[in-house]
Each structure stands twice: as C-alpha cells, then as structure tokens.
Scaffold this motif. Structure first.
Motif, PDB file in Angstrom:
ATOM      1  N   TRP A 293      -9.343   8.692  -2.339  1.00  0.00           N
ATOM      2  CA  TRP A 293      -9.166  10.082  -2.756  1.00  0.00           C
ATOM      3  C   TRP A 293      -8.508  10.888  -1.638  1.00  0.00           C
ATOM      4  O   TRP A 293      -9.061  11.867  -1.135  1.00  0.00           O
ATOM      5  CB  TRP A 293     -10.507  10.691  -3.149  1.00  0.00           C
ATOM      6  N   ASN A 294      -7.310  10.472  -1.238  1.00  0.00           N
ATOM      7  CA  ASN A 294      -6.562  11.238  -0.247  1.00  0.00           C
ATOM      8  C   ASN A 294      -5.470  12.048  -0.945  1.00  0.00           C
ATOM      9  O   ASN A 294      -5.233  11.917  -2.141  1.00  0.00           O
ATOM     10  CB  ASN A 294      -5.966  10.302   0.823  1.00  0.00           C
ATOM     11  N   ILE A 295      -4.797  12.875  -0.185  1.00  0.00           N
ATOM     12  CA  ILE A 295      -3.834  13.815  -0.760  1.00  0.00           C
ATOM     13  C   ILE A 295      -2.660  13.098  -1.422  1.00  0.00           C
ATOM     14  O   ILE A 295      -2.163  13.525  -2.477  1.00  0.00           O
ATOM     15  CB  ILE A 295      -3.328  14.787   0.341  1.00  0.00           C
ATOM     16  N   ALA A 296      -2.233  11.970  -0.829  1.00  0.00           N
ATOM     17  CA  ALA A 296      -1.115  11.234  -1.409  1.00  0.00           C
ATOM     18  C   ALA A 296      -1.472  10.662  -2.776  1.00  0.00           C
ATOM     19  O   ALA A 296      -0.695  10.774  -3.739  1.00  0.00           O
ATOM     20  CB  ALA A 296      -0.674  10.116  -0.465  1.00  0.00           C
ATOM     21  N   ASN A 297      -2.648  10.059  -2.874  1.00  0.00           N
ATOM     22  CA  ASN A 297      -3.070   9.502  -4.159  1.00  0.00           C
ATOM     23  C   ASN A 297      -3.364  10.595  -5.183  1.00  0.00           C
ATOM     24  O   ASN A 297      -3.159  10.404  -6.382  1.00  0.00           O
ATOM     25  CB  ASN A 297      -4.305   8.621  -3.964  1.00  0.00           C
ATOM     26  N   LEU A 298      -3.853  11.736  -4.722  1.00  0.00           N
ATOM     27  CA  LEU A 298      -4.094  12.844  -5.647  1.00  0.00           C
ATOM     28  C   LEU A 298      -2.789  13.349  -6.253  1.00  0.00           C
ATOM     29  O   LEU A 298      -2.725  13.693  -7.446  1.00  0.00           O
ATOM     30  CB  LEU A 298      -4.826  13.981  -4.930  1.00  0.00           C
ATOM     31  N   LEU A 299      -1.738  13.384  -5.454  1.00  0.00           N
ATOM     32  CA  LEU A 299      -0.429  13.777  -5.990  1.00  0.00           C
ATOM     33  C   LEU A 299       0.081  12.749  -6.999  1.00  0.00           C
ATOM     34  O   LEU A 299       0.693  13.104  -8.011  1.00  0.00           O
ATOM     35  CB  LEU A 299       0.574  13.947  -4.847  1.00  0.00           C
ATOM     36  N   THR A 300      -0.171  11.484  -6.723  1.00  0.00           N
ATOM     37  CA  THR A 300       0.227  10.441  -7.678  1.00  0.00           C
ATOM     38  C   THR A 300      -0.545  10.575  -8.986  1.00  0.00           C
ATOM     39  O   THR A 300       0.031  10.444 -10.080  1.00  0.00           O
ATOM     40  CB  THR A 300      -0.019   9.049  -7.064  1.00  0.00           C
TER      41      THR A 300
ATOM     42  N   HIS B 288       5.822  10.124   1.434  1.00  0.00           N
ATOM     43  CA  HIS B 288       5.997  10.580   2.815  1.00  0.00           C
ATOM     44  C   HIS B 288       4.656  10.848   3.490  1.00  0.00           C
ATOM     45  O   HIS B 288       4.428  10.454   4.644  1.00  0.00           O
ATOM     46  CB  HIS B 288       6.853  11.857   2.819  1.00  0.00           C
ATOM     47  N   LEU B 289       3.748  11.484   2.769  1.00  0.00           N
ATOM     48  CA  LEU B 289       2.429  11.756   3.328  1.00  0.00           C
ATOM     49  C   LEU B 289       1.653  10.468   3.594  1.00  0.00           C
ATOM     50  O   LEU B 289       0.964  10.343   4.621  1.00  0.00           O
ATOM     51  CB  LEU B 289       1.637  12.651   2.376  1.00  0.00           C
ATOM     52  N   ALA B 290       1.756   9.527   2.674  1.00  0.00           N
ATOM     53  CA  ALA B 290       1.023   8.262   2.838  1.00  0.00           C
ATOM     54  C   ALA B 290       1.505   7.504   4.065  1.00  0.00           C
ATOM     55  O   ALA B 290       0.698   6.940   4.821  1.00  0.00           O
ATOM     56  CB  ALA B 290       1.176   7.412   1.584  1.00  0.00           C
ATOM     57  N   ARG B 291       2.804   7.480   4.302  1.00  0.00           N
ATOM     58  CA  ARG B 291       3.339   6.754   5.453  1.00  0.00           C
ATOM     59  C   ARG B 291       3.113   7.505   6.754  1.00  0.00           C
ATOM     60  O   ARG B 291       2.846   6.895   7.789  1.00  0.00           O
ATOM     61  CB  ARG B 291       4.832   6.485   5.247  1.00  0.00           C
ATOM     62  N   THR B 292       3.207   8.815   6.729  1.00  0.00           N
ATOM     63  CA  THR B 292       3.080   9.602   7.955  1.00  0.00           C
ATOM     64  C   THR B 292       1.657   9.632   8.468  1.00  0.00           C
ATOM     65  O   THR B 292       1.409   9.478   9.675  1.00  0.00           O
ATOM     66  CB  THR B 292       3.572  11.038   7.719  1.00  0.00           C
ATOM     67  N   TYR B 293       0.698   9.819   7.569  1.00  0.00           N
ATOM     68  CA  TYR B 293      -0.700   9.979   7.965  1.00  0.00           C
ATOM     69  C   TYR B 293      -1.540   8.737   7.679  1.00  0.00           C
ATOM     70  O   TYR B 293      -2.769   8.818   7.619  1.00  0.00           O
ATOM     71  CB  TYR B 293      -1.304  11.191   7.244  1.00  0.00           C
ATOM     72  N   ASN B 294      -0.884   7.602   7.501  1.00  0.00           N
ATOM     73  CA  ASN B 294      -1.576   6.322   7.303  1.00  0.00           C
ATOM     74  C   ASN B 294      -2.564   6.402   6.136  1.00  0.00           C
ATOM     75  O   ASN B 294      -3.733   6.040   6.254  1.00  0.00           O
ATOM     76  CB  ASN B 294      -2.304   5.908   8.577  1.00  0.00           C
ATOM     77  N   LEU B 295      -2.066   6.876   5.005  1.00  0.00           N
ATOM     78  CA  LEU B 295      -2.880   7.002   3.804  1.00  0.00           C
ATOM     79  C   LEU B 295      -2.483   5.982   2.741  1.00  0.00           C
ATOM     80  O   LEU B 295      -2.770   6.174   1.563  1.00  0.00           O
ATOM     81  CB  LEU B 295      -2.747   8.420   3.224  1.00  0.00           C
ATOM     82  N   VAL B 296      -1.832   4.912   3.165  1.00  0.00           N
ATOM     83  CA  VAL B 296      -1.377   3.889   2.222  1.00  0.00           C
ATOM     84  C   VAL B 296      -2.585   3.100   1.720  1.00  0.00           C
ATOM     85  O   VAL B 296      -3.382   2.600   2.510  1.00  0.00           O
ATOM     86  CB  VAL B 296      -0.361   2.951   2.886  1.00  0.00           C
ATOM     87  N   THR B 297      -2.740   3.007   0.420  1.00  0.00           N
ATOM     88  CA  THR B 297      -3.836   2.265  -0.204  1.00  0.00           C
ATOM     89  C   THR B 297      -3.276   1.356  -1.283  1.00  0.00           C
ATOM     90  O   THR B 297      -2.131   1.521  -1.733  1.00  0.00           O
ATOM     91  CB  THR B 297      -4.868   3.220  -0.823  1.00  0.00           C
TER      92      THR B 297
END
Length: 301
Positions: free
Chosen positions: A111-118, A162-171
C-alpha cells in the motif's frame, strides 16, 4: 687387705654397670625413639604412620582440594559454555511471531503511493467507459468528463513508475498491475471510439495487437533477460495518449484534422517500436543461448 673386688661385691661401680647401659645396649628412651622411627618409615595403616599423616596434612589437603576443583572445572566450564551459548541464542533468537510480523510489514508495503496510483488507474477504467458511453456517447459534456478521467489515468501512468523506482517502492503487485492498467485504459478508449464510429477498427486492432504481442514476447524471453523500454516505445506511448485524448474530445474543424495526423504518427510509432522490440528479443535470446552453451562447456571441461 685382700677382699672381694668392688666390682664383684656389687659396689658402687657394679651398681652403675647394672643400672647404666651396657655396650651395644638400648635405653628405654632410645627404644621408644627407634619404635617411633620404625612406625614413621612403615606405610600408613592402623598404626597411623607418616604416610597417613602426610596424606592428611594441610598441604595435601590443599592439593586434594585443588585437584578436586580441577577435575570438576571441565564440567563447570562446559556448563558455563552451554549457558553462555543458550543465552546468546536467546538474545539473537527472533521473538515469537517475528516472521508473521515481518510478513505483515511486507504485506503493508504494497500500500505505497505508486501502487495506489496504479489502483486508481484501474478504477478509472470502468468510470471512463460509463462517461464515454453516457447519453449515447455523443454528448460533448460527457465526453469532456471522459477525457478528464482518461487524462488522469495517463498522468498517473507517468508518475507511478517514476515514484516506484526513485523511492524503492517496486513490488510484485506493481510489476503485474501497472502494465495491466496501461493496457486496460488504452484498450477501453480505443474500443469505445471504434464502437462509436470515431476511429477505424483496423487502427484499434493494430495498436492493441502490438501491445498484447509485445507483452507476450517479454514473457517468452524473460528467461534470457529483460527487454528495456526504448525511446521509441516511450514516444509511442506519449503519442498514443495525445491522439486518443484528442479523439475522446468532440473536436471539430482543424483540430479534428490535426488529431487524424497525430493518430497516424501514433500508428507508425506503434509498428516501428514493435519491430524494434522483436529485434531486441531475438538478440537477447541468441545471447542467452550462447551464454548457456559456454557455461555448459566450461562445466564439462
């Protein structure tokens, strides 16, 4: 005057001979001393000789105590080592339920910002379809709302990766859901436009066929490596978004003509970038096969 000698008569000198020690004789005192010396030289027994007294002497008692302590020290040190090991293990051992807590943290990281946008982009797909087809699909107001939903979906597509790669939020969820959301919003828009007669079906077929084909190709060659996104692919995505957005709006005049040319450019970029991905997949597969063959030859040697 002749008489019996004093020695025979038992005079004083004779008395002294009787009472005094004879030559080679023992006095009672010397006898007792010899007896004590004999007892001292004899091994300790019931008589309580020297050996027995030495064994029970202070120095031997201390030596026996030291020996006893030494003989018991290995077990004591072993017990101490075991206790220290157990204490160390106890200090490093994870608390009960630690794995469950770690799994909960990993699960919460989805439940990070990148996945919430997806997820937002996925939810916008049915909303876009309803707005696009509202009132027969030709109402400019509803088409404007549909365009707003489509624009939000395309913008979030630019930011979530971009957020996932920058802030290591890749899941793992993001790796699967992000491409699905991209294809879903674009496919829904193309199908709605073709269903309303605003866009030829062959354009929809070319774009969707390319997207699905490249996605399948990525899965086929993933054992050899990952096909990186090219500049042509990124430019294709941008051009497709602009062209479809212009078709969603009820444009007239020269803007309607302009959107046709933009869509034509998007179709060309779609085909060219698709061929480039096919070429990269072939090269990647050949390199992977060659590397595996070389590795097998090295192991056989």
């Amino acid at each position: 005057m002749t008489g019996v000698p004093a020695s025979a008569a038992g005079g004083p000198s004779g008395a002294r001979r009787v009472k005094g020690p004879a030559s080679g004789g023992l006095t009672p005192a010397s006898g007792r001393a010899l007896a004590r010396e004999a007892r001292d030289r004899a091994p300790g027994g019931s008589g309580g000789g020297k050996a027995r007294r030495d064994a029970s002497g202070p120095e031997d008692v201390r030596a026996a105590a030291a020996s006893s302590a030494t003989s018991s020290s290995p077990s004591s040190s072993e017990d101490t080592g075991i206790a220290g090991t157990a204490e160390a293990q106890g200090s490093t051992r994870a608390p009960r339920g630690g794995k469950i807590a770690a799994a909960a943290v990993d699960q919460a990281s989805v439940w990070n910002i990148a996945n919430l946008l997806t997820m937002l982009r996925l939810l916008l797909v049915p909303a876009f379809v309803m707005l696009m087809l509202a009132d027969g699909g030709y109402d400019p107001a509803w088409r404007s709302f549909a365009w707003a939903a489509f624009a939000i979906a395309m913008i979030t597509d630019l930011f979530d990766g971009h957020l996932a790669r920058t802030y290591n939020l890749v899941t793992d969820f993001g790796k699967i859901a992000d491409p699905i959301a991209d294809k879903a919003i674009m496919g829904a828009a193309l199908i709605c436009l073709s269903a309303l007669g605003d866009l030829p079906w062959w354009v929809t077929g070319v774009i969707l066929g390319r997207e699905l084909g490249i996605t399948l190709l990525r899965f086929l060659v993933i054992r050899y490596g990952v096909i990186p996104a090219s500049r042509g692919g990124k430019l294709k995505t941008l051009t497709q978004g602009v062209a479809v957005g212009m078709y969603v709006l009820a444009l007239t005049g020269w803007l309607a003509t302009l959107r046709w040319w933009v869509m034509a450019a998007a179709v060309v970029l779609t085909v060219v970038s698709g061929l480039d991905y096919v070429k990269q997949a072939i090269v990647l597969r050949r390199q992977g096969i060659a590397e595996r063959k070389a590795a097998l030859e090295e192991t056989e040697e």
